[in-house]
Write a protein that holds these residues in place. Structure first.
Motif, PDB file in Angstrom:
ATOM      1  N   SER A  86      -7.581  11.308  33.663  1.00 29.01           N
ATOM      2  CA  SER A  86      -6.515  10.753  34.497  1.00 29.01           C
ATOM      3  C   SER A  86      -5.580   9.811  33.747  1.00 29.01           C
ATOM      4  O   SER A  86      -4.496   9.512  34.228  1.00 29.01           O
ATOM      5  CB  SER A  86      -7.122  10.003  35.689  1.00 29.01           C
ATOM      6  N   THR A  88      -2.865   8.322  31.193  1.00 27.29           N
ATOM      7  CA  THR A  88      -1.659   8.878  30.607  1.00 27.29           C
ATOM      8  C   THR A  88      -1.642   8.708  29.097  1.00 27.29           C
ATOM      9  O   THR A  88      -0.778   9.223  28.431  1.00 27.29           O
ATOM     10  CB  THR A  88      -0.415   8.197  31.203  1.00 27.29           C
ATOM     11  N   ALA A 141      -3.467  18.384  44.689  1.00 22.61           N
ATOM     12  CA  ALA A 141      -2.119  18.824  44.331  1.00 22.61           C
ATOM     13  C   ALA A 141      -1.937  20.318  44.602  1.00 22.61           C
ATOM     14  O   ALA A 141      -0.912  20.890  44.251  1.00 22.61           O
ATOM     15  CB  ALA A 141      -1.847  18.512  42.865  1.00 22.61           C
ATOM     16  N   ARG A 182       1.362  13.677  25.603  1.00 23.95           N
ATOM     17  CA  ARG A 182       2.584  14.174  26.252  1.00 23.95           C
ATOM     18  C   ARG A 182       2.386  15.610  26.745  1.00 23.95           C
ATOM     19  O   ARG A 182       2.809  15.972  27.840  1.00 23.95           O
ATOM     20  CB  ARG A 182       3.775  14.094  25.305  1.00 23.95           C
ATOM     21  N   ARG A 185       0.130  15.540  29.852  1.00 23.53           N
ATOM     22  CA  ARG A 185       0.888  15.040  31.005  1.00 23.53           C
ATOM     23  C   ARG A 185       1.856  16.105  31.519  1.00 23.53           C
ATOM     24  O   ARG A 185       1.974  16.336  32.720  1.00 23.53           O
ATOM     25  CB  ARG A 185       1.658  13.768  30.645  1.00 23.53           C
ATOM     26  N   GLY A 186       2.551  16.764  30.594  1.00 17.70           N
ATOM     27  CA  GLY A 186       3.507  17.801  30.982  1.00 17.70           C
ATOM     28  C   GLY A 186       2.828  18.956  31.703  1.00 17.70           C
ATOM     29  O   GLY A 186       3.354  19.470  32.699  1.00 17.70           O
ATOM     30  N   LEU A 188       0.000  18.854  33.400  1.00 17.22           N
ATOM     31  CA  LEU A 188      -0.453  18.384  34.724  1.00 17.22           C
ATOM     32  C   LEU A 188       0.727  18.262  35.679  1.00 17.22           C
ATOM     33  O   LEU A 188       0.630  18.646  36.837  1.00 17.22           O
ATOM     34  CB  LEU A 188      -1.192  17.054  34.589  1.00 17.22           C
ATOM     35  N   GLU A 189       1.835  17.735  35.186  1.00 16.65           N
ATOM     36  CA  GLU A 189       3.015  17.600  36.032  1.00 16.65           C
ATOM     37  C   GLU A 189       3.551  18.963  36.448  1.00 16.65           C
ATOM     38  O   GLU A 189       4.022  19.140  37.570  1.00 16.65           O
ATOM     39  CB  GLU A 189       4.083  16.772  35.322  1.00 16.65           C
ATOM     40  N   GLY A 192       2.008  19.979  39.486  1.00 16.17           N
ATOM     41  CA  GLY A 192       2.261  19.108  40.625  1.00 16.17           C
ATOM     42  C   GLY A 192       1.390  17.866  40.670  1.00 16.17           C
ATOM     43  O   GLY A 192       1.348  17.172  41.680  1.00 16.17           O
ATOM     44  N   VAL A 193       0.691  17.569  39.572  1.00 19.55           N
ATOM     45  CA  VAL A 193      -0.161  16.384  39.504  1.00 19.55           C
ATOM     46  C   VAL A 193       0.640  15.278  38.839  1.00 19.55           C
ATOM     47  O   VAL A 193       1.055  15.405  37.692  1.00 19.55           O
ATOM     48  CB  VAL A 193      -1.449  16.668  38.709  1.00 19.55           C
ATOM     49  N   ARG A 194       0.879  14.215  39.567  1.00 16.59           N
ATOM     50  CA  ARG A 194       1.626  13.069  39.039  1.00 16.59           C
ATOM     51  C   ARG A 194       0.642  11.982  38.616  1.00 16.59           C
ATOM     52  O   ARG A 194      -0.219  11.582  39.381  1.00 16.59           O
ATOM     53  CB  ARG A 194       2.575  12.496  40.088  1.00 16.59           C
ATOM     54  N   LEU A 195       0.762  11.521  37.380  1.00 13.98           N
ATOM     55  CA  LEU A 195      -0.120  10.475  36.866  1.00 13.98           C
ATOM     56  C   LEU A 195       0.568   9.138  36.860  1.00 13.98           C
ATOM     57  O   LEU A 195       1.735   9.036  36.828  1.00 13.98           O
ATOM     58  CB  LEU A 195      -0.582  10.835  35.457  1.00 13.98           C
TER      59      LEU A 195
END
Length: 195
Positions: A86, A88, A141, A182, A185-186, A188-189, A192-195
């Motif tokens: 989880s 970042t 998500a 990075r 994070r990209g 996951l985003e 639709g998962v926002r950290l």
């Protein structure tokens, strides 16, 4: 992460029992610096730890049981895998170290970490926690449970592969670490998962 070792018998759940188990895990880690896990015997493990065979068998039924406990012991100063997933960033600097940093600085547990069974053992120890926070976050998500589990395994195995490779030994490791953070994070985003 829970230790797969046997529970201390009633009345023996004391510091002596815990010290013997720690000695056994440490002894196995020392042995794995010199030889592969398949070559370690129970007698050798007891001797290395300075305990009797009966003490050894009170803790572990075989060398693989001891290995599982050594892997769990390795994680005592490692960020929980759910927390790691989880975050970042994997930057170190805390008493409990991120997974990749702990792999890079395995110290006396280097042989434990480098054994081919390390990652499967890690994932097996987490198996009971498949409805863990990471998977729950992905599922919330809209990611199906089986896909969530596969993503979790993908990240852990990827972190392991890079941190234990030549890249993990380089002086410019933070450069790779930042790029991987990075990338994760990209990905996951994108789900639709926002950290």
């Amino acid at each position: 992460m829970s230790t797969p070792a046997k529970s201390a018998p009633a009345g023996a759940a004391d510091a002596r029992y815990a010290r013997a188990e720690a000695a056994l895990c440490g002894a196995l880690a020392e042995l794995l610096q010199k030889k592969p896990l398949d070559a370690v015997t129970m007698s050798e493990l007891a001797e290395q730890a300075g305990v009797s065979r009966s003490t050894l068998y009170a803790h572990f039924g075989n060398v693989m049981d001891a290995y599982r406990a050594a892997v769990a012991t390795f994680y005592e100063h490692t960020q929980d895998l759910n927390e790691h997933f989880s975050y970042t960033t994997c930057r170190d600097g805390h008493a409990v170290h991120p997974f990749c940093e702990r792999l890079r600085g395995a110290g006396p547990y280097h042989g434990v970490v480098r054994d081919s069974r390390f990652l499967p053992t890690t994932l097996a120890l987490q198996e009971g926690a498949t409805s863990n926070a990471t998977c729950q976050q992905l599922e919330a998500a809209g990611v199906p449970a089986d896909i969530a589990e596969s993503i979790y395994r993908f990240q852990m195995s990827g972190c392991y592969a890079v941190a234990t490779s030549e890249f993990g030994r380089r002086a410019d490791w933070p450069r790779f670490q930042e790029a991987l953070d990075r990338f994760i994070r990209g990905g996951l985003e994108a789900l639709g998962v926002r950290l």
